[in-house]
Design a protein around this motif. Structure first.
Motif, PDB file in Angstrom:
ATOM      1  N   ARG A  36       5.979   2.107   4.427  1.00 40.72           N
ATOM      2  CA  ARG A  36       4.573   1.767   3.797  1.00 40.72           C
ATOM      3  C   ARG A  36       3.870   0.601   4.603  1.00 40.72           C
ATOM      4  NH1 ARG A  36       7.965   2.209  -0.827  1.00 40.72           N
ATOM      5  NH2 ARG A  36       7.755   4.578  -1.615  1.00 40.72           N
ATOM      6  N   GLU A  47       4.921  -3.151   3.831  1.00 37.44           N
ATOM      7  CA  GLU A  47       6.313  -3.167   3.400  1.00 37.44           C
ATOM      8  C   GLU A  47       7.428  -3.898   4.292  1.00 37.44           C
ATOM      9  OE1 GLU A  47       9.387   0.293   1.580  1.00 37.44           O
ATOM     10  OE2 GLU A  47       8.140   0.705   3.163  1.00 37.44           O
ATOM     11  N   SER A  50       0.857  -1.302   0.060  1.00 35.95           N
ATOM     12  CA  SER A  50      -0.029   0.155   0.160  1.00 35.95           C
ATOM     13  C   SER A  50       0.839   1.278   0.098  1.00 35.95           C
ATOM     14  CB  SER A  50      -1.076   0.022   1.277  1.00 35.95           C
ATOM     15  OG  SER A  50      -1.648   1.234   1.300  1.00 35.95           O
ATOM     16  N   GLU A  51       0.291   2.277  -0.638  1.00 34.65           N
ATOM     17  CA  GLU A  51       1.027   3.762  -0.339  1.00 34.65           C
ATOM     18  C   GLU A  51       0.668   4.214   0.877  1.00 34.65           C
ATOM     19  OE1 GLU A  51       3.221   4.930  -2.575  1.00 34.65           O
ATOM     20  OE2 GLU A  51       3.018   3.009  -3.386  1.00 34.65           O
ATOM     21  N   GLU A  52      -0.360   3.748   1.665  1.00 33.14           N
ATOM     22  CA  GLU A  52      -0.467   4.287   3.008  1.00 33.14           C
ATOM     23  C   GLU A  52       0.807   3.976   3.828  1.00 33.14           C
ATOM     24  OE1 GLU A  52      -3.444   3.333   6.760  1.00 33.14           O
ATOM     25  OE2 GLU A  52      -3.734   2.355   4.780  1.00 33.14           O
ATOM     26  N   LEU A  53       1.278   4.947   4.659  1.00 37.86           N
ATOM     27  CA  LEU A  53       2.049   4.937   5.675  1.00 37.86           C
ATOM     28  C   LEU A  53       1.685   4.224   6.798  1.00 37.86           C
ATOM     29  CD1 LEU A  53       4.006   8.572   5.100  1.00 37.86           C
ATOM     30  CD2 LEU A  53       4.503   6.267   4.152  1.00 37.86           C
TER      31      LEU A  53
END
Length: 323
Positions: free
Chosen positions: A30, A33, A2-5
């Motif tokens: 991310r 990750e 995901s691009e969500e942190l």
């Protein structure tokens, strides 16, 4: 991924006595990750990760982990984190299932039986659930430790050198499991000294004595350091390595199997330094610098903050865990 942190922090700092072991670090990770941490022992890796996960309070800094404030909401963060240490720390006279049941009790989980069964099946332990933990090989102990980390269904896993002392096949199987879990949205922070494991991370950071020296993908880290590397083969490489290390422009000459890697950042100075050595019976070829070349380069240029001060750690300070 995901691009969500999952993690977004800046200015993270930790001191033990008069020693700064984590110095003003900013980092973003991310969701989903696999983020690796490299660096010499005592460089602050474990301390930094514990601060991110709410296991250790920062002296300065701000940001979020799993959407919660890393300073004021550390207790909430801890409930959503699984922590796997490098030492096996379960009860060897209990079975796999009994160990997992005990961990489930510690977390106060409802429906413990279902949670234990889920963890057994998720890590392929169901067929061994009655086996005593003390009878397990290193690889199976590692799998039990990971199952225990996952039993409360955390969103973030902290793995501190998880494959130390484990055979190559068990390491490979372990990393396949990690990538499978990451694909499901679990985020990983992993400290390791194995270069092949670092290369399996989506991104990584290099810490040295509290300072973040490089971060990014493997390619980004290698490119940022900007080493030029030559591979040399031939007889008596240890002797030629000693001579090369004294040449201006040669920053390192390190044995790699049956060859020697000679590196430097100043291409012109390096070419001039190696020119007299490019003769028979030696074979020289320029190669892409690898992560291990970069790791050695950064490590050679890192200075222990106690060594620089010319003193030993104060006896009253809380020691920085080996990392």
């Amino acid at each position: 991924m995901s691009e969500e942190l999952a993690i977004d922090v800046k200015g993270m700092t930790k001191r033990f006595g008069d020693r700064t072991v984590v110095n003003d670090i900013a980092l973003q990770v991310r969701t989903g990750e696999i983020y690796g941490f490299l660096g010499p022992n005592g460089s602050g890796k474990t301390t930094f990760i514990r601060m991110l996960c709410g296991l250790l309070r920062a002296d300065a800094g701000s940001g979020t982990c799993l959407g919660h404030d890393v300073i004021t909401e550390s207790e909430i963060i801890k409930q959503q984190v699984g922590y796997m240490t490098q030492r096996f720390s379960f009860w060897e006279d209990l079975s796999i299932a009994e160990n997992l049941d005990f961990v489930a009790r510690m977390y106060g989980l409802k429906n413990r039986r279902e949670a234990v069964q889920r963890s057994l099946e998720q890590l392929g332990l169901a067929g061994r659930q009655k086996q005593l933990a003390g009878e397990l090989s290193g690889g199976w102990k590692q799998r039990l430790a990971l199952a225990a980390c996952l039993i409360h269904q955390p969103k973030l896993l902290l793995l501190d050198e998880p494959t130390a002392g484990v055979d190559p096949k068990a390491r490979r199987d372990f990393w396949e499991q990690i990538h499978h879990l990451a694909a499901e949205g679990l985020t990983f922070l992993i400290t390791t000294h194995y270069m092949d494991e670092a290369e399996r991370c989506h991104r990584l950071a290099y810490l040295a004595y509290g300072n973040l020296l490089a971060h990014g993908t493997v390619k980004e880290v290698v490119d940022k350091v900007g080493l030029t590397t030559w591979s040399v083969s031939g007889p008596e490489l240890l002797s030629i390595a000693d001579e090369l290390r004294h040449q201006p422009g040669v920053e390192q000459a390190v044995a790699f199997g049956t060859s020697l890697h000679v590196s430097g950042k100043d291409v012109t100075a390096l070419d001039k330094a190696i020119a007299p050595f490019r003769r028979e019976p030696y074979t020289w070829r320029q190669i892409p610098s690898g992560l291990e070349d970069v790791f050695i380069h950064l490590m050679d240029r890192s200075q222990d903050n106690f060594a620089v001060a010319g003193k030993s750690p104060p006896a009253t300070a809380h020691p920085e865990p080996s990392s």
